[in-house]
Design a protein around this motif. Structure first.
Motif: not given
Length: 271
Positions: A147-163
């Motif tokens: 998280l210290a460098k810029p990114a074109m996309k951040l991904l948040l992942r959960s194994e327990h929930l749908t998107a």
């Protein structure tokens, strides 16, 4: 309407459920030659679109990473890129962990000058990240470093929930001026981009570069990350297999991706 620019989402829209471009679709795209430009608009980063490009009769400009990147596939050149700032990513991760039952793990997608740079530098995950699909081409680093460098996309992942469930929980807590949150498949993965960055964002840039008005754009899609694009285009087409929200946003619903939906529309207009 005879469009001057045709743009299609990839997964669930252009390609079949077996990730194939049919001969009928290739023939339909060939009808555009000299009559309209063709482009792709996908959540995939540039490095993940070549298995699709290899099946097409041309090398189009591609809206990638949900609009964060405009990529010239014929010349392997990034034409435009918009990144999320580190501070915004850290804030989003904190908010998501507070809002999501069971929390989430994170990963980032970055863009280089070429789609063929080492994938370990472009797709970086934390050690605890559980991939939504099989991956052997990624780097691993601690969250603070990621998280210290810029990114074109951040991904948040959960194994327990749908998107869908994740978006319902997280979406109301992420201000539009901080980031745009969406998803392209319902398998427990949210995709976060810079404020205002959606597929329509990069598509507008492409249309302006080509001197094409929005009224002359035909767009195809199937998932929530396509909604803004379908609404912006002069004519938006949803697939029969599309999310209900996408169908509501579209001007027309065509057949499913496994039933030549895109090809049917192109044949009707250009034959």
């Amino acid at each position: 309407m005879t469009p001057r620019l045709v743009v299609s989402d990839v997964d669930g829209t252009l390609i079949t459920s077996q990730e194939r471009v049919t001969q009928r679709l290739r023939d339909a795209i060939a009808l555009l030659d000299g009559r309209a430009q063709f482009a792709l608009a996908t959540g995939r980063p540039p490095r993940w679109i070549f298995p699709i490009l290899e099946q097409l009769p041309l090398r189009p400009v591609c809206v990638c990473a949900n609009g964060a990147v405009l990529y010239d596939s014929a010349n392997d050149k990034v034409l435009h890129a918009t990144n999320l700032a580190p501070g915004a990513m850290r804030s989003i991760v904190r908010t998501a962990r507070e809002a999501l039952p069971g929390g989430c793990s994170v990963a980032v997608e970055r863009v280089g000058e070429s789609a063929f740079e080492h994938p370990e530098t472009l797709f970086v995950v934390t050690p605890e990240y559980i991939h939504a699909w099989e991956s052997s081409e990624h780097g691993v680093a601690e969250e603070e470093e990621i998280l210290a460098k810029p990114a074109m996309k951040l991904l948040l992942r959960s194994e327990h929930l749908t998107a869908s469930q994740m978006l319902e929980a997280v979406g109301p807590h992420i201000p539009a001026e901080l980031a745009h949150v969406t998803f392209s498949f319902d398998g427990g993965l949210l995709e976060v981009s810079a404020p205002g960055v959606v597929k329509a964002h990069a598509l507008k840039i492409l249309a302006e570069d080509l001197g094409i008005d929005r009224e002359d754009v035909l767009a195809f899609g199937d998932m929530p990350n396509d909604i803004e694009m379908l609404r912006w285009a002069g004519h938006g087409v949803a697939m029969a297999n599309a999310d209900p929200r996408v169908k509501k946003a579209a001007d027309e619903v065509t057949a499913a991706n496994d039933d030549f939906g895109v090809a049917r529309v192109l044949e009707r207009i250009f034959s």
